[in-house]
Design a protein around this motif. Structure first.
Motif: not given
Length: 605
Positions: A447-457, A477-478, A511-516, A592-598
């Protein structure tokens, strides 16, 4: 099938019956065709190459000529400033007037007045070291007020002053530029070409009280024209507003000079390309020329090389034709025997592949006939297994060029209309987005990398296109390290600018938000744009019976729809995208996406 086999057998028999006479005719015909083709190609290449070089050199040389003319304008304006400082100096005018009124007065007073004139002019001259001579003449042609000459030249004599006086007689105090050979003690010829600048000295009442004459070495012009005379190959001709030659670095004939004086466009003369430019400030005309001999010589060498290559190619082609016609018969014989077996019902027959040409293709096609049914079954099976991955890759292949096309097209028009250069930060942002979009489709991101690309855009949009845009990005943060498919958000955000904000001029809010929430990852993209009706929402979500939305140019709109389809293919229910929108009141798109583990990430990869 038997009819087709019989026809192929008949054709092979005819090929085998090719005799030596036909081979000779074939070789000669092909050789002549190849020679004519190479000669024609060489000539066309020679002419095109020569024309292309001349056009390109003309453009570059014209640009350099204009730059040199602009530099000359600056120097000429500096001379104008110096002359005006002298002519309109009230102290100098007062001193000269006093000298004229008191010619029979005390010699010391005259000396003192001239000394004051000299002190003031030397202060000006210290800022202009390129002046090789300066003289203040009275109206009778005597340098009565001031005279300065360097060792390079001798002071102008009476004849020179007569020439100067004739040039300025029809002016009202304007500067006149002429070229005059003055006596010189350091030149082997005894003369040195000097640029003379002269004008009447008039006071505020337009009364003429003297003549100002300044002398400049030709280096005054040559320094500004060095870009046109690199390596001593360029020619320059500078004319004053009366079209008299002021400076040149090469000898010129009378007939050629007349042509150069009157030329108004680019011309070719005696293997030289000449371009011209006229200053709007000084009305000087600058003609520069460069030699085309070297370019024409290279083009001729290229033409010779093509012809020689054609001759070598003819020899090689003749040898290859002889060898290929000999090797042609044996594969055809094998093919004929194999076709007879197939006609008799033996589908296990195989042909030995001896060559790597069209006959080899025919043999391979024959061998593939017996395996056709099994291959088709295998292809269907593999197609079913790879259907999802193929569709994902196809969508990714459509999505990346779609996004990059929109972005670079907007940047292009922005630069084109406003003539601005991009900052290093914007270029870095675009480079990062390109690198990110070219990663394999099945490689997950965070999510962090995806939002970084959105900030670039968003940075590019705000800097270049959306001056009145308010963006709010909130990421818990979670969920920063939660694994998601890459390039899920970019089509949604791009859709806001392409559609939601399309007709809005001000007060744009994104407005762009991400949460669990409840073991789900929820990402919201909300705007205050034009909104959508229920039909448009159904088309995007792919409700059964609805067609894909279309762009204004008639193509299908794949951006947001591809996000919906990718979620269906990779995750499946209950993961999805929800859209709530009112026409004129904005839109909210929720992923609405899964909270994927490693471990889950490795299983997807």
């Amino acid at each position: 099938m038997n009819k087709g086999v019989n026809e192929m057998l008949s054709w092979i028999r005819n090929v085998i019956m090719i005799n030596r006479s036909f081979r000779v005719k074939l070789i000669l015909s092909l050789s002549i065709i190849i020679l004519l083709a190479f000669c024609l190609t060489g000539y066309l290449t020679y002419r095109y190459n020569l024309t292309l070089f001349e056009e390109e050199i003309s453009k570059q040389f014209t640009s350099t000529n204009e730059e040199a003319l602009a530099k000359l304008d600056l120097k000429v304006q500096e001379v104008v400033r110096i002359s005006q400082t002298v002519v309109f100096n009230p102290s100098i005018e007062k001193l000269i007037s006093r000298i004229n009124l008191n010619e029979s007065s005390d010699a010391f007073d005259r000396y003192y007045d001239k000394k004051q004139i000299e002190d003031q002019i030397y202060q000006l001259k210290s800022d202009a070291p390129y002046i090789t001579g300066m003289y203040l003449y009275d109206l009778n042609g005597n340098p009565s007020y001031f005279s300065y000459t360097t060792a390079a030249i001798n002071a102008p004599d009476e004849n020179v002053f007569k020439v100067i006086r004739s040039k300025i007689s029809d002016t009202s105090g304007d500067l006149v530029w002429i070229s005059v050979p003055l006596p010189s003690s350091i030149e082997p010829s005894g003369f040195r070409n000097t640029i003379i600048v002269a004008r009447f000295m008039k006071n505020s009442s337009l009364t003429t009280y003297g003549v100002l004459v300044m002398a400049f070495d030709e280096s005054f012009f040559s320094g500004s024209l060095k870009e046109l005379t690199k390596a001593g190959k360029g020619q320059v001709y500078l004319f004053n507003k009366s079209r008299e030659l002021l400076f040149t670095n090469s000898p010129v004939h009378v007939d050629q000079l007349s042509v150069l004086q009157n030329m108004n466009s680019t011309q070719l003369m005696e293997h030289h390309l000449y371009v011209q430019g006229v200053s709007e400030v000084t009305n000087f005309k600058l003609v520069s020329g460069t030699s085309l001999t070297e370019i024409q010589s290279r083009s001729r060498d290229l033409f010779k090389m093509i012809v020689y290559s054609g001759l070598v190619s003819i020899l090689l082609a003749s040898v290859l034709i002889v060898l290929s016609t000999g090797n042609l018969l044996r594969p055809l014989k094998d093919l004929m025997l194999g076709l007879r077996k197939v006609r008799s019902g033996d589908f296990d027959a195989r042909i030995e592949i001896r060559t790597h040409d069209e006959l080899a293709y025919m043999g391979e096609s024959f061998n593939a006939m017996a395996e056709q049914v099994g291959r088709l079954i295998k292809e269907v099976y593999l197609t079913q297994l790879s259907e999802k991955e193929a569709e994902l890759k196809a969508m990714q292949a459509q999505l990346n060029p779609h996004f990059l096309h929109n972005m670079f097209n907007e940047i292009y028009w922005k630069l084109y209309l406003q003539d601005e250069t991009e900052t290093a930060a914007l270029i870095a942002a675009i480079s990062e987005m390109l690198k990110y979009s070219l990663m394999p489709v099945r490689t997950l991101t965070t999510v962090k990398e995806e939002f970084q690309q959105i900030r670039n855009y968003l940075k590019i949009q705000k800097e270049l296109f959306e001056t009145d845009l308010e963006t709010i990005i909130q990421v818990d943060e979670d969920v920063m390290d939660v694994q998601v498919m890459r390039s899920l958000l970019q089509p949604l955000v791009e859709n806001v600018f392409m559609h939601a904000f399309r007709n809005m001029v001000s007060h744009k809010v994104l407005i762009i938000k991400a949460s669990s929430r409840d073991d789900f990852l929820e990402i919201d993209v909300t705007d205050n744009g034009c909104g959508m009706d229920e039909k448009a929402v159904s088309q995007i979500l792919g409700v059964q019976g609805s067609s894909l939305p279309h762009r204004t140019d008639g193509r299908e709109s794949l951006g947001v729809r591809s996000v919906v389809r990718r979620i269906e293919l990779v995750y499946g229910p209950p993961f999805r995208m929800e859209i709530s929108s009112l026409v004129g009141s904005g839109t909210n798109m929720r992923l609405i996406l899964p909270l994927l583990t490693n471990d889950e990430r490795r299983s997807l990869e």
